[in-house]
Design an enzyme around this catalytic site. Structure first.
Site, PDB file in Angstrom:
ATOM      1  N   HIS A   7       0.834  -1.203   0.000  1.00 51.77           N
ATOM      2  CA  HIS A   7       0.000   0.000   0.000  1.00 51.77           C
ATOM      3  C   HIS A   7       0.871   1.256   0.000  1.00 51.77           C
ATOM      4  O   HIS A   7       1.556   1.543   0.971  1.00 51.77           O
ATOM      5  CB  HIS A   7      -0.892  -0.039   1.245  1.00 51.77           C
ATOM      6  CG  HIS A   7      -1.831   1.096   1.378  1.00 51.77           C
ATOM      7  ND1 HIS A   7      -1.807   1.948   2.464  1.00 51.77           N
ATOM      8  CD2 HIS A   7      -2.837   1.533   0.581  1.00 51.77           C
ATOM      9  CE1 HIS A   7      -2.762   2.838   2.342  1.00 51.77           C
ATOM     10  NE2 HIS A   7      -3.399   2.624   1.208  1.00 51.77           N
ATOM     11  N   HIS A  49      -0.176  10.761  -2.265  1.00 51.78           N
ATOM     12  CA  HIS A  49      -1.529  10.386  -1.857  1.00 51.78           C
ATOM     13  C   HIS A  49      -2.483  11.572  -1.748  1.00 51.78           C
ATOM     14  O   HIS A  49      -3.601  11.538  -2.259  1.00 51.78           O
ATOM     15  CB  HIS A  49      -1.504   9.636  -0.525  1.00 51.78           C
ATOM     16  CG  HIS A  49      -2.870   9.243  -0.047  1.00 51.78           C
ATOM     17  ND1 HIS A  49      -3.638  10.036   0.787  1.00 51.78           N
ATOM     18  CD2 HIS A  49      -3.622   8.146  -0.309  1.00 51.78           C
ATOM     19  CE1 HIS A  49      -4.793   9.444   1.016  1.00 51.78           C
ATOM     20  NE2 HIS A  49      -4.816   8.293   0.363  1.00 51.78           N
TER      21      HIS A  49
END
Length: 250
Positions: A7, A49
């Site tokens: 991730h 992100h």
């Protein structure tokens, strides 16, 4: 076999969405790597992100307010550890090049971050970048944004796509109907409460973010297609243990 996706790279042990984090993911042998892309002021895809650079760099402001050259002046690793203060925000092209150089042969999931901010043309830019050459790894697209997924399906009907979602009963019903996607990626907190509904789901399931060993073990037991974790090395070791235990009962 349940696949393990790093991730934002190996983000529990390295600064997220950086080249060092992706290199570590390849080194430990992950099945998949997940990253996030935004569009810069000068129309380049960069891997970060958040919509702003505030949390993971020493700068401030929206990604879209900066050119790539300007973003490269910020430290994207020092927030995690001074050992990584030379890390910068990578472009998607740089990540693709690194994975090619390392002969990565797993799956790369590119999440298009249009759930909070619209980036006109981001889908076209992404597809053009991916279709520019043949990669040694498999590329997938994902997004929270259904409009983005539909656009990607129209631009590139071949590359697999996933819908990342917080999750609800409505989500499950719609996921079976939504032909643009092959996979649904629910929040793990919803996943653990929805076993009955997920059994009925025709799409593959790949929850996020699965970080504790009991959570990982549950994913192996339920035989999900895969899961996203900040600690992929730990997950790989646990999967090996799980498989040994299953074999011992045969």
């Amino acid at each position: 076999m349940t696949k393990i996706f790093a991730h934002r790279g190996s983000s529990g042990t390295h600064p997220e969405n950086t080249l060092i984090s992706f290199a570590e993911s390849v080194r430990i042998g992950v099945d998949g790597i997940e990253l996030d892309v935004h569009l810069t002021k000068d129309g380049e895809l960069v891997v970060i992100h958040d919509e702003t650079i505030n949390r993971t760099t020493n700068g401030k402001g929206l990604v879209s307010e900066y050119t790539v050259a300007e973003l490269k002046t910020f430290d994207a690793g020092g927030w995690f550890s001074l050992h990584y203060e030379q890390e910068t925000i990578p472009t998607l092209t740089e990540v693709l090049g690194l994975l090619t150089e390392l002969d990565y042969q797993g799956t790369l999931t590119i999440k298009v971050k249009t759930d909070q901010k619209e980036y006109p043309g981001i889908e076209e830019t992404l597809v053009r970048t991916i279709k520019n050459k043949d990669w040694p790894f498999v590329v997938n697209y994902s997004s929270f944004n259904l409009v983005t997924l539909q656009r990607l399906a129209e631009l590139d009907p071949v590359t697999p796509k996933a819908w990342q979602t917080i999750g609800s009963v409505v989500t499950i019903a719609f996921a079976n109907y939504f032909t643009a996607i092959e996979r649904i990626e629910p929040n793990f907190s919803w996943f653990i409460q929805s076993e009955a509904e997920l059994i009925e789901l025709e799409k593959r399931v790949c929850p996020w973010t699965v970080n504790s060993e009991p959570e990982m073990w549950m994913c192996f037991e339920r035989k999900v297609a895969g899961f996203h974790t900040d600690y992929p090395a730990q997950a790989i070791k646990l999967r090996q243990r799980y498989e040994r235990e299953q074999f011992s009962f045969v």
